[in-house]
Write a protein that holds these residues in place. Sequence first.
Motif, PDB file in Angstrom:
ATOM      1  N   MET A  86       0.843  -1.174   0.000  1.00 11.13           N
ATOM      2  CA  MET A  86       0.000   0.000   0.000  1.00 11.13           C
ATOM      3  C   MET A  86       0.882   1.230   0.000  1.00 11.13           C
ATOM      4  SD  MET A  86      -2.714   1.301   2.850  1.00 11.13           S
ATOM      5  CE  MET A  86      -4.182   0.673   2.068  1.00 11.13           C
ATOM      6  N   ALA A  87       0.470   2.227  -0.770  1.00 11.74           N
ATOM      7  CA  ALA A  87       1.211   3.474  -0.835  1.00 11.74           C
ATOM      8  C   ALA A  87       0.305   4.639  -0.477  1.00 11.74           C
ATOM      9  CB  ALA A  87       1.796   3.669  -2.221  1.00 11.74           C
ATOM     10  N   THR A  88       0.923   5.699   0.060  1.00 11.59           N
ATOM     11  CA  THR A  88       0.184   6.891   0.454  1.00 11.59           C
ATOM     12  C   THR A  88       1.123   8.089   0.483  1.00 11.59           C
ATOM     13  OG1 THR A  88      -1.214   7.873   2.173  1.00 11.59           O
ATOM     14  CG2 THR A  88       0.555   6.423   2.920  1.00 11.59           C
ATOM     15  N   LEU A  89       0.546   9.259   0.360  1.00 10.86           N
ATOM     16  CA  LEU A  89       1.319  10.482   0.552  1.00 10.86           C
ATOM     17  C   LEU A  89       1.416  10.852   2.024  1.00 10.86           C
ATOM     18  CD1 LEU A  89       0.133  12.862  -2.339  1.00 10.86           C
ATOM     19  CD2 LEU A  89       2.024  11.229  -2.304  1.00 10.86           C
ATOM     20  N   ALA A  90       0.604  10.228   2.860  1.00  9.29           N
ATOM     21  CA  ALA A  90       0.619  10.536   4.285  1.00  9.29           C
ATOM     22  C   ALA A  90       2.026  10.320   4.844  1.00  9.29           C
ATOM     23  CB  ALA A  90      -0.384   9.657   5.034  1.00  9.29           C
ATOM     24  N   PRO A  91       2.535  11.303   5.568  1.00  6.87           N
ATOM     25  CA  PRO A  91       3.896  11.172   6.114  1.00  6.87           C
ATOM     26  C   PRO A  91       3.998  10.058   7.156  1.00  6.87           C
ATOM     27  CG  PRO A  91       3.146  13.464   6.175  1.00  6.87           C
ATOM     28  CD  PRO A  91       1.960  12.620   5.826  1.00  6.87           C
TER      29      PRO A  91
ATOM     30  N   PHE B 171       4.119   2.109   2.059  1.00 10.41           N
ATOM     31  CA  PHE B 171       5.096   3.041   1.505  1.00 10.41           C
ATOM     32  C   PHE B 171       4.515   4.437   1.709  1.00 10.41           C
ATOM     33  CE2 PHE B 171       5.567  -0.959  -0.725  1.00 10.41           C
ATOM     34  CZ  PHE B 171       6.936  -1.181  -0.642  1.00 10.41           C
ATOM     35  N   ALA B 172       4.967   5.096   2.750  1.00  9.93           N
ATOM     36  CA  ALA B 172       4.391   6.381   3.154  1.00  9.93           C
ATOM     37  C   ALA B 172       5.208   7.556   2.623  1.00  9.93           C
ATOM     38  CB  ALA B 172       4.316   6.444   4.677  1.00  9.93           C
ATOM     39  N   GLY B 173       4.635   8.729   2.767  1.00  9.75           N
ATOM     40  CA  GLY B 173       5.351   9.955   2.470  1.00  9.75           C
ATOM     41  C   GLY B 173       5.659  10.187   1.001  1.00  9.75           C
ATOM     42  N   GLY B 174       4.917   9.545   0.118  1.00 12.62           N
ATOM     43  CA  GLY B 174       5.137   9.743  -1.309  1.00 12.62           C
ATOM     44  C   GLY B 174       6.399   9.085  -1.841  1.00 12.62           C
ATOM     45  N   THR B 175       6.913   8.090  -1.123  1.00 15.95           N
ATOM     46  CA  THR B 175       8.155   7.436  -1.559  1.00 15.95           C
ATOM     47  C   THR B 175       8.008   6.747  -2.913  1.00 15.95           C
ATOM     48  OG1 THR B 175       7.633   5.453  -0.274  1.00 15.95           O
ATOM     49  CG2 THR B 175       9.049   7.088   0.776  1.00 15.95           C
ATOM     50  N   LEU B 176       6.783   6.404  -3.303  1.00 10.81           N
ATOM     51  CA  LEU B 176       6.569   5.767  -4.609  1.00 10.81           C
ATOM     52  C   LEU B 176       6.019   6.735  -5.651  1.00 10.81           C
ATOM     53  CD1 LEU B 176       5.126   2.253  -3.664  1.00 10.81           C
ATOM     54  CD2 LEU B 176       7.492   2.922  -4.095  1.00 10.81           C
ATOM     55  N   GLY B 177       5.940   8.019  -5.307  1.00 10.14           N
ATOM     56  CA  GLY B 177       5.476   9.014  -6.255  1.00 10.14           C
ATOM     57  C   GLY B 177       4.261   9.771  -5.766  1.00 10.14           C
ATOM     58  N   ASP B 178       3.754  10.649  -6.639  1.00  5.04           N
ATOM     59  CA  ASP B 178       2.551  11.407  -6.292  1.00  5.04           C
ATOM     60  C   ASP B 178       1.309  10.549  -6.556  1.00  5.04           C
ATOM     61  OD1 ASP B 178       2.233  11.468  -9.070  1.00  5.04           O
ATOM     62  OD2 ASP B 178       2.715  13.593  -9.256  1.00  5.04           O
TER      63      ASP B 178
ATOM     64  N   VAL C 267      -1.754   5.742  -8.566  1.00  5.02           N
ATOM     65  CA  VAL C 267      -2.889   5.142  -9.279  1.00  5.02           C
ATOM     66  C   VAL C 267      -2.375   4.335 -10.471  1.00  5.02           C
ATOM     67  CG1 VAL C 267      -4.946   5.648 -10.666  1.00  5.02           C
ATOM     68  CG2 VAL C 267      -4.588   6.829  -8.482  1.00  5.02           C
ATOM     69  N   ASN C 268      -1.427   4.880 -11.204  1.00  5.00           N
ATOM     70  CA  ASN C 268      -0.869   4.143 -12.341  1.00  5.00           C
ATOM     71  C   ASN C 268      -0.168   2.872 -11.887  1.00  5.00           C
ATOM     72  OD1 ASN C 268      -1.781   5.811 -14.419  1.00  5.00           O
ATOM     73  ND2 ASN C 268      -0.039   7.188 -14.193  1.00  5.00           N
ATOM     74  N   LYS C 269       0.560   2.921 -10.783  1.00  2.00           N
ATOM     75  CA  LYS C 269       1.233   1.720 -10.266  1.00  2.00           C
ATOM     76  C   LYS C 269       0.215   0.675  -9.837  1.00  2.00           C
ATOM     77  CE  LYS C 269       5.511   3.827  -9.220  1.00  2.00           C
ATOM     78  NZ  LYS C 269       6.450   4.524  -8.623  1.00  2.00           N
ATOM     79  N   MET C 270      -0.915   1.124  -9.324  1.00  2.00           N
ATOM     80  CA  MET C 270      -1.955   0.180  -8.948  1.00  2.00           C
ATOM     81  C   MET C 270      -2.597  -0.423 -10.209  1.00  2.00           C
ATOM     82  SD  MET C 270      -5.043   0.638  -6.192  1.00  2.00           S
ATOM     83  CE  MET C 270      -5.943   1.831  -7.151  1.00  2.00           C
ATOM     84  N   ARG C 271      -2.773   0.388 -11.235  1.00  2.00           N
ATOM     85  CA  ARG C 271      -3.367  -0.100 -12.491  1.00  2.00           C
ATOM     86  C   ARG C 271      -2.544  -1.228 -13.106  1.00  2.00           C
ATOM     87  NH1 ARG C 271      -4.826   5.813 -14.436  1.00  2.00           N
ATOM     88  NH2 ARG C 271      -6.990   5.839 -13.762  1.00  2.00           N
ATOM     89  N   VAL C 272      -1.215  -1.151 -12.982  1.00  2.00           N
ATOM     90  CA  VAL C 272      -0.348  -2.181 -13.581  1.00  2.00           C
ATOM     91  C   VAL C 272       0.114  -3.210 -12.548  1.00  2.00           C
ATOM     92  CG1 VAL C 272       0.391  -0.678 -15.454  1.00  2.00           C
ATOM     93  CG2 VAL C 272       1.768  -0.789 -13.366  1.00  2.00           C
ATOM     94  N   ASN C 273      -0.538  -3.193 -11.369  1.00  2.00           N
ATOM     95  CA  ASN C 273      -0.317  -4.169 -10.309  1.00  2.00           C
ATOM     96  C   ASN C 273       1.089  -4.128  -9.703  1.00  2.00           C
ATOM     97  OD1 ASN C 273      -1.596  -6.022  -8.650  1.00  2.00           O
ATOM     98  ND2 ASN C 273      -0.781  -7.764  -9.781  1.00  2.00           N
ATOM     99  N   GLN C 274       1.740  -2.964  -9.733  1.00  2.26           N
ATOM    100  CA  GLN C 274       3.001  -2.812  -9.014  1.00  2.26           C
ATOM    101  C   GLN C 274       2.748  -2.677  -7.521  1.00  2.26           C
ATOM    102  OE1 GLN C 274       4.970   0.520 -10.860  1.00  2.26           O
ATOM    103  NE2 GLN C 274       6.022  -0.790 -12.333  1.00  2.26           N
ATOM    104  N   ILE C 275       1.602  -2.103  -7.187  1.00  2.00           N
ATOM    105  CA  ILE C 275       1.130  -2.057  -5.803  1.00  2.00           C
ATOM    106  C   ILE C 275      -0.328  -2.493  -5.832  1.00  2.00           C
ATOM    107  CG2 ILE C 275       2.744  -0.326  -4.937  1.00  2.00           C
ATOM    108  CD1 ILE C 275       0.608   1.811  -5.367  1.00  2.00           C
TER     109      ILE C 275
ATOM    110  N   LEU D 178      -9.250   8.067 -10.123  1.00  2.72           N
ATOM    111  CA  LEU D 178     -10.008   6.834 -10.346  1.00  2.72           C
ATOM    112  C   LEU D 178     -11.352   7.113 -10.997  1.00  2.72           C
ATOM    113  CD1 LEU D 178      -9.425   4.993  -6.946  1.00  2.72           C
ATOM    114  CD2 LEU D 178      -8.136   4.748  -9.065  1.00  2.72           C
ATOM    115  N   GLU D 179     -12.013   8.178 -10.527  1.00  3.84           N
ATOM    116  CA  GLU D 179     -13.338   8.531 -11.031  1.00  3.84           C
ATOM    117  C   GLU D 179     -13.464  10.057 -11.002  1.00  3.84           C
ATOM    118  OE1 GLU D 179     -16.641   9.463 -12.384  1.00  3.84           O
ATOM    119  OE2 GLU D 179     -16.137   7.344 -12.550  1.00  3.84           O
ATOM    120  N   PRO D 180     -13.502  10.689 -12.170  1.00  6.62           N
ATOM    121  CA  PRO D 180     -13.572  12.147 -12.210  1.00  6.62           C
ATOM    122  C   PRO D 180     -14.767  12.743 -11.460  1.00  6.62           C
ATOM    123  CG  PRO D 180     -13.011  11.282 -14.370  1.00  6.62           C
ATOM    124  CD  PRO D 180     -13.356  10.093 -13.494  1.00  6.62           C
ATOM    125  N   GLY D 181     -15.834  11.996 -11.286  1.00  2.92           N
ATOM    126  CA  GLY D 181     -17.003  12.494 -10.567  1.00  2.92           C
ATOM    127  C   GLY D 181     -16.705  12.889  -9.131  1.00  2.92           C
TER     128      GLY D 181
END
Length: 109
Positions: free
Chosen positions: A1-6, A35-42, A47-55, A68-71
């Motif tokens: 799991m990845a997050t921007l949360a520090p 993976f916290a603090g944006g270590t895997l990107g913004d 979202v792209n890493k999740m789409r290709v199953n890297q996370i 994920l959903e513009p709405g």
Amino acid sequence: MATLAPTGSPWHKVLEKMGARWQEISAGRVKITIFAGGTLGDEPDLVNKMRVNQIQAVALSGAGMSELEPGVASLQIPLMLESYEELDYVRDRMAPRLEKMIEARGYWC
């Protein structure tokens, strides 16, 4: 799991507790590495890493959910709502529809 949360932030601590609970109720079959603090990107990167199953999971802000959903962006229109209470009211009523739209795109909320 990845997050921007520090690391060490209240949001990160909630994710750690969630992961520990999932490990407990799955008898150790589910383990979460955070993976916290944006270590895997913004958020678009995550979202792209999740789409290709890297996370397999991300914890996103409202802006990230819009990837994920513009709405979801409809809840972020400046000056549309006057208070957090009003936001909570609107979000609570829109959430089921937005969740279905996100799930229709292949994601789980």
